[in-house]
Design a protein around this motif. Sequence first.
Motif, PDB file in Angstrom:
ATOM      1  N   ALA A  32      59.259 -37.928 -38.498  1.00 27.33           N
ATOM      2  CA  ALA A  32      60.723 -37.965 -38.612  1.00 27.33           C
ATOM      3  C   ALA A  32      61.443 -37.406 -37.379  1.00 27.33           C
ATOM      4  CB  ALA A  32      61.208 -37.263 -39.879  1.00 27.33           C
TER       5      ALA A  32
ATOM      6  N   ARG B 176      62.919 -37.879 -33.643  1.00 28.57           N
ATOM      7  CA  ARG B 176      63.380 -39.038 -32.878  1.00 28.57           C
ATOM      8  C   ARG B 176      64.107 -38.565 -31.632  1.00 28.57           C
ATOM      9  NH1 ARG B 176      67.043 -40.452 -37.961  1.00 28.57           N
ATOM     10  NH2 ARG B 176      68.360 -38.631 -37.887  1.00 28.57           N
TER      11      ARG B 176
ATOM     12  N   VAL C 207      61.724 -43.618 -38.826  1.00 26.40           N
ATOM     13  CA  VAL C 207      60.563 -42.772 -39.143  1.00 26.40           C
ATOM     14  C   VAL C 207      59.250 -43.554 -38.993  1.00 26.40           C
ATOM     15  CG1 VAL C 207      59.495 -41.304 -40.909  1.00 26.40           C
ATOM     16  CG2 VAL C 207      61.997 -41.416 -40.723  1.00 26.40           C
TER      17      VAL C 207
END
Length: 295
Positions: A227, A229, A251
Amino acid sequence: MDLLKQTLITTTISDSFLTAQNITLDVLRLDLIHPEVSGNKWFKLKYNIQAALDQHAESILSFGGAYSNHLHALAFAGKLFGIKTIGIIRGEDVMNATLTDCIDWGMELHFISRSEYRTKHEDEFIEMIQRKFPSSLVVPEGGNNESGRKGCEEIMQGINLEKYSHLCCAVGTGATFTGIIASSSKTNHVLGFSAIKNGLYLEDEIRKHTTKENWTMLHSYHFGGFAKRNNELIFFVQQFKAKHHLELDYVYTGKMMFGLYDLIQKKSIPSGSTILFIHSGGLQGNRSLQQEWLK
Ligand SMILES: *Cc1c(COP(=O)(O)O)cnc(C)c1O
């Protein structure tokens, strides 16, 4: 029990660099199978819900993070099949659109600290939960159990496997990847893109459930961890959507498409390949980006 008429849609991506290498890229649109229970999650839940109904369990209990696609799907499926659901959430002070949906669909939420959550696979913790909710069917995180893997073997039903040299699948717990490998044909090379950092142990997990050798896991496209980024990923996903009118999540499938493009550009995937990219859904989780920007 059927939630969805499995009409499988594939979308072909046209891009000049694909054409240049004579590569066909089809996307299997599991994101379209149901407006709420999208992607691979219904496949993982199907036989778990069946088991809960068969054994007259009072409820189904499972675990997840605050944006869990799994709990989101479970909450809706529970409402649909008239079985109570309980979600154990990682983090004590969280609320967002995903959890609001879960509550609206009747899921009972319990919040636990991250450190306590980390012990959730330990038998002792599961026993404690089972004692606390004795008539609940406890499903592990991400629906990764035998029923979950069995359901995932149905994802490729109706797909002409002979058409593809490569099948691409995002990996979290590995249940979906395991199901895809099980249903693959010898001529398919199945690529699993790990969404988590230090995911090498997943390969041992996969080997517990298959003796097939036609698969490879990629470990360098997790963008720093589950998760996580960065702007490069966000830009890629947004560019992709603008160009191909196809939304990816941040994700799993966004990272996988980024990785696949990288492999093609590096010519690690031979020219003339025919690729099926399994879009495993997860778009509800993209609401986390808006929530971040509102802060
Ligand atoms: C949950 C999820 C996965 C990972 O599935 P596993 O079976 O846990 O490996 C992949 N893609 C999306 C969109 C998901 O929500």
